[in-house]
Design a protein around this motif. Structure first.
Motif, PDB file in Angstrom:
ATOM      1  N   UNK B 363       0.837  -1.205   0.000  1.00 39.22           N
ATOM      2  CA  UNK B 363       0.000   0.000   0.000  1.00 39.22           C
ATOM      3  C   UNK B 363       0.869   1.250   0.000  1.00 39.22           C
ATOM      4  N   UNK B 366       1.888   2.236  -3.442  1.00 40.76           N
ATOM      5  CA  UNK B 366       0.842   2.433  -4.446  1.00 40.76           C
ATOM      6  C   UNK B 366       0.689   3.916  -4.775  1.00 40.76           C
ATOM      7  N   UNK B 367       0.045   4.221  -5.885  1.00 37.07           N
ATOM      8  CA  UNK B 367      -0.136   5.614  -6.306  1.00 37.07           C
ATOM      9  C   UNK B 367      -0.907   6.407  -5.251  1.00 37.07           C
ATOM     10  N   UNK B 368      -1.898   5.769  -4.635  1.00 40.28           N
ATOM     11  CA  UNK B 368      -2.653   6.420  -3.561  1.00 40.28           C
ATOM     12  C   UNK B 368      -2.581   5.518  -2.336  1.00 40.28           C
ATOM     13  N   UNK B 371      -5.904   4.999  -0.136  1.00 37.37           N
ATOM     14  CA  UNK B 371      -6.950   4.109  -0.632  1.00 37.37           C
ATOM     15  C   UNK B 371      -6.411   2.669  -0.736  1.00 37.37           C
ATOM     16  N   UNK B 372      -5.151   2.537  -1.139  1.00 39.17           N
ATOM     17  CA  UNK B 372      -4.563   1.191  -1.244  1.00 39.17           C
ATOM     18  C   UNK B 372      -4.557   0.508   0.117  1.00 39.17           C
ATOM     19  N   UNK B 373      -4.348   1.291   1.164  1.00 40.07           N
ATOM     20  CA  UNK B 373      -4.248   0.713   2.500  1.00 40.07           C
ATOM     21  C   UNK B 373      -5.592   0.504   3.191  1.00 40.07           C
ATOM     22  N   UNK B 374      -6.655   1.050   2.582  1.00 34.20           N
ATOM     23  CA  UNK B 374      -7.987   0.929   3.190  1.00 34.20           C
ATOM     24  C   UNK B 374      -8.431  -0.532   3.131  1.00 34.20           C
ATOM     25  N   UNK B 375      -8.706  -1.121   4.306  1.00 33.63           N
ATOM     26  CA  UNK B 375      -9.220  -2.488   4.338  1.00 33.63           C
ATOM     27  C   UNK B 375      -8.187  -3.565   4.073  1.00 33.63           C
ATOM     28  N   UNK B 376      -6.902  -3.228   4.164  1.00 31.99           N
ATOM     29  CA  UNK B 376      -5.908  -4.305   3.995  1.00 31.99           C
ATOM     30  C   UNK B 376      -5.975  -5.218   5.212  1.00 31.99           C
TER      31      UNK B 376
END
Lengths: 403, 403
Positions: B363, B366-368, B371-376
């Motif tokens: 995450x 990632x570009x964002x 958002x990439x880390x949301x819900x990991x």
């Protein structure tokens, strides 16, 4: 073949009956039947979209999967695939089927592994499970058929990501654990008889798809493609309809069309593509990255796309994320079809309504009329430009000077 | 040229100083300066992204535009363009500038029309407004320069959508109303002197871009491209940096690369592309349709992309929609760059972390990341597969059989 269904398909696809019939005969078109309906997939037809759903041990809420099935049908999926691996799997599958008229695909191995674990799984249990599932109203079954040779090639490969296909990993693990050949290969004749008995489409899984854009088509993948084509030919000769999954996963953008052509040059069997994702950095937005890759794939000849949601790589998607992913892939398929077959009248219709500043009719003809209509102007003034609408200014002054 | 800034740019772009310097000299690279910083756009460089913002008479809430500017910078826009046409425009522009360090572009004609209306506008007022705006800290100005001949060609064209460029429509309407030549053309020398005085980049607007995928490149568009290239050459000879906007709008997917090459074969000036949108049916999701088109465009050589949001064609976007559109275009630019220059190490890094099931580091790269880390997953179990993770199964059984 069911002539009434083929006639219906010919009408829906705006293609001659004979083209569909011939496609089925030669294997370039497969039909997934569900009751009196059928979805045709293959050469010359509109690009189709599959929505994956189903429980996992990490998130087992059958009601959500039922909700996703409803959303899939409502927003234009062509098929659904139940990938449940937790809970009472046959019951979940039935309740999903109950709420939708879409053809359903399963991956029988999922249930066999979920119920027996890899430790207690045997060839017999795998075949028994397949025989049980065929009794349900299933339209297509995904079988992962990597041979020992292909798995050996994968182990020797320098790929960063090993096997990223769940069903493929299950089968490969089973074979590695027991040091044995793939039971789908050793029992292939028997399996074909089972599938033929219900005209269930054989979908040959893509175990060796690459899991990141830095991994390239390697000998494991090439072996699998060639093996799958041979198995597809055997199936077709036996009268079993077949689709091959390939050219999907994570693929660098400049290689997607080449990967599709690599497959299409070898065979005419319908090509089912997962994604592909042309970037790894889009995590959290993989529905967008996937839609970009899927457009390249469909435009180059992919017949059938497996959608991707923004939850990919971290969790099962929520129902809202299913909708969003599906629409992204419908856009991809639509654009891909414009590359394969030329422009659609639907785009022209929207443009004409847009030129007339008729927002309601524009929205009505959009892929998702609900979202398209959200926040449209109540009059003819779009708030992007307010009183300085380019269209209006030009229409006013072009007319005035013409007088 | 400012050597320190060029050195910084060379470092950021991982390119030799000499390449940047030479690019500026020949006109294939333009630098938008802001204070001690500069963003370089052009051949051999990372594809850049512009975010449009600004008030309109349909929605004039300056606080929202300020919020959008903050979001643009936070989520990786390279430049912003203020398109305000309502409220106290210079004050709004200043308050937007106050909250961001990004280079700002304006379309001076917007303010001239908003303050005077087309009815009272004159050549003098247009030039006066430009002279006033140049005093502000502006990095680039968009001037729409269609000639009378080009507008005549547009009027004779059979295009469904006439002129969909707001600035282009303002200028065309002004010329049609007064039956006169474009004041930017008749005063071009004076304007170049003004721009040069502050090293402001001249961005030649794209009045004749097509507004639906059924409209094709017509003689109006070809005339504009050729006229813009001639104006760009004049500007470059006078020492004014220049960018040309073209090959954007709504373009069928199979023609996007061809449109980019059509331009690039004629000239090396940096190419700024709006969208393009390869479908009209995606209304409500035009950030996705646009990202697909922008990937084709960037991959074929576009240097600079103007993002599109899901609000396109109906309203000004909300701040959240600005973020979403920007990220979609960052994915497009990233994939486009992989086609232009080869793969990025960032994708590899994410893949390596993914193979290790390290969700947090995936995450982070990632570009964002947000958002990439949301819900990991909090552990190493992604809920998509739960206990049946393909990667884990393969890693387990490949290892076991290797022992």
């Amino acid at each position: 073949m069911n002539n009434t269904i083929i006639k219906n398909i010919a009408e829906i696809e705006h293609q001659p009956y004979e083209l569909i019939r011939k496609g089925i005969e030669t294997g370039s078109i497969a039909i997934m039947y569900r009751g009196n309906m059928g979805i045709a997939i293959g050469t010359g037809l509109r690009t189709k979209i599959n929505v994956n759903l189903g429980t996992s041990s990490g998130h087992c809420v059958p009601e959500e999967e039922i909700q996703k099935a409803k959303i899939a049908e409502l927003y234009g999926a062509d098929t659904i695939t139940d990938l449940s691996t937790a809970g009472d799997i046959p019951e979940i599958r039935q309740s999903i089927r109950d709420v939708t008229s879409l053809p359903m695909t399963t991956v029988p191995l999922y249930q066999a592994v979920a119920e027996n674990t890899l430790d207690y799984l045997t060839d017999d249990l795998i075949i028994e499970n397949l025989k049980e599932q065929i009794k349900e109203d299933i339209s297509s079954m995904v079988l992962h058929c990597p041979s020992r040779q292909t798995i050996k090639a994968m182990k020797q490969s320098s790929r960063i990501m090993g096997v990223v296909s769940k069903g493929g990993a299950m089968m490969s693990s089973f074979m590695l654990k027991n040091n044995q050949e793939n039971p789908y290969i050793t029992h292939f004749d028997e399996i074909l008889t089972i599938l033929k008995s219900k005209d269930v489409v054989l979908s040959l899984g893509n175990t060796m798809r690459t899991g990141c854009i830095h991994d390239n088509r390697d000998s494991a993948q090439v072996l699998e493609i060639n093996e799958n084509i041979l198995l597809a030919q055997q199936a077709h000769e036996k009268g079993v309809q077949v689709i091959i999954e390939g050219a999907g996963g994570h693929i660098r953008a400049d290689k997607i069309a080449e990967n599709i052509r690599y497959y299409k040059d070898k065979t005419d069997f319908p090509l089912f593509v997962a994604g592909p994702l042309p970037a790894d950095v889009g995590m959290g937005y993989d529905h967008i990255t996937g839609a970009i890759g899927a457009t390249f794939a469909a435009g180059a000849g992919a017949d059938y796309l497996c959608y991707i949601t923004r939850a990919e790589h971290k969790s099962l998607p929520t129902p809202d994320e299913v909708k969003e992913g599906l629409i992204a892939f419908r856009i991809a398929a639509h654009i891909g079809d414009s590359m394969k077959y030329g422009l659609s009248e639907k785009d022209k219709h929207i443009a004409e309504k847009r030129a007339q500043m008729n927002f309601e009719e524009q929205a009505a003809f959009a892929l998702d009329p609900e979202e398209a209509g959200r926040g449209i102007p109540m009059d003819t003034n779009c708030s992007m430009c307010g009183s300085f609408c380019a269209l209006k200014m030009i229409q006013t002054y072009c007319r005035r000077t013409d007088e």
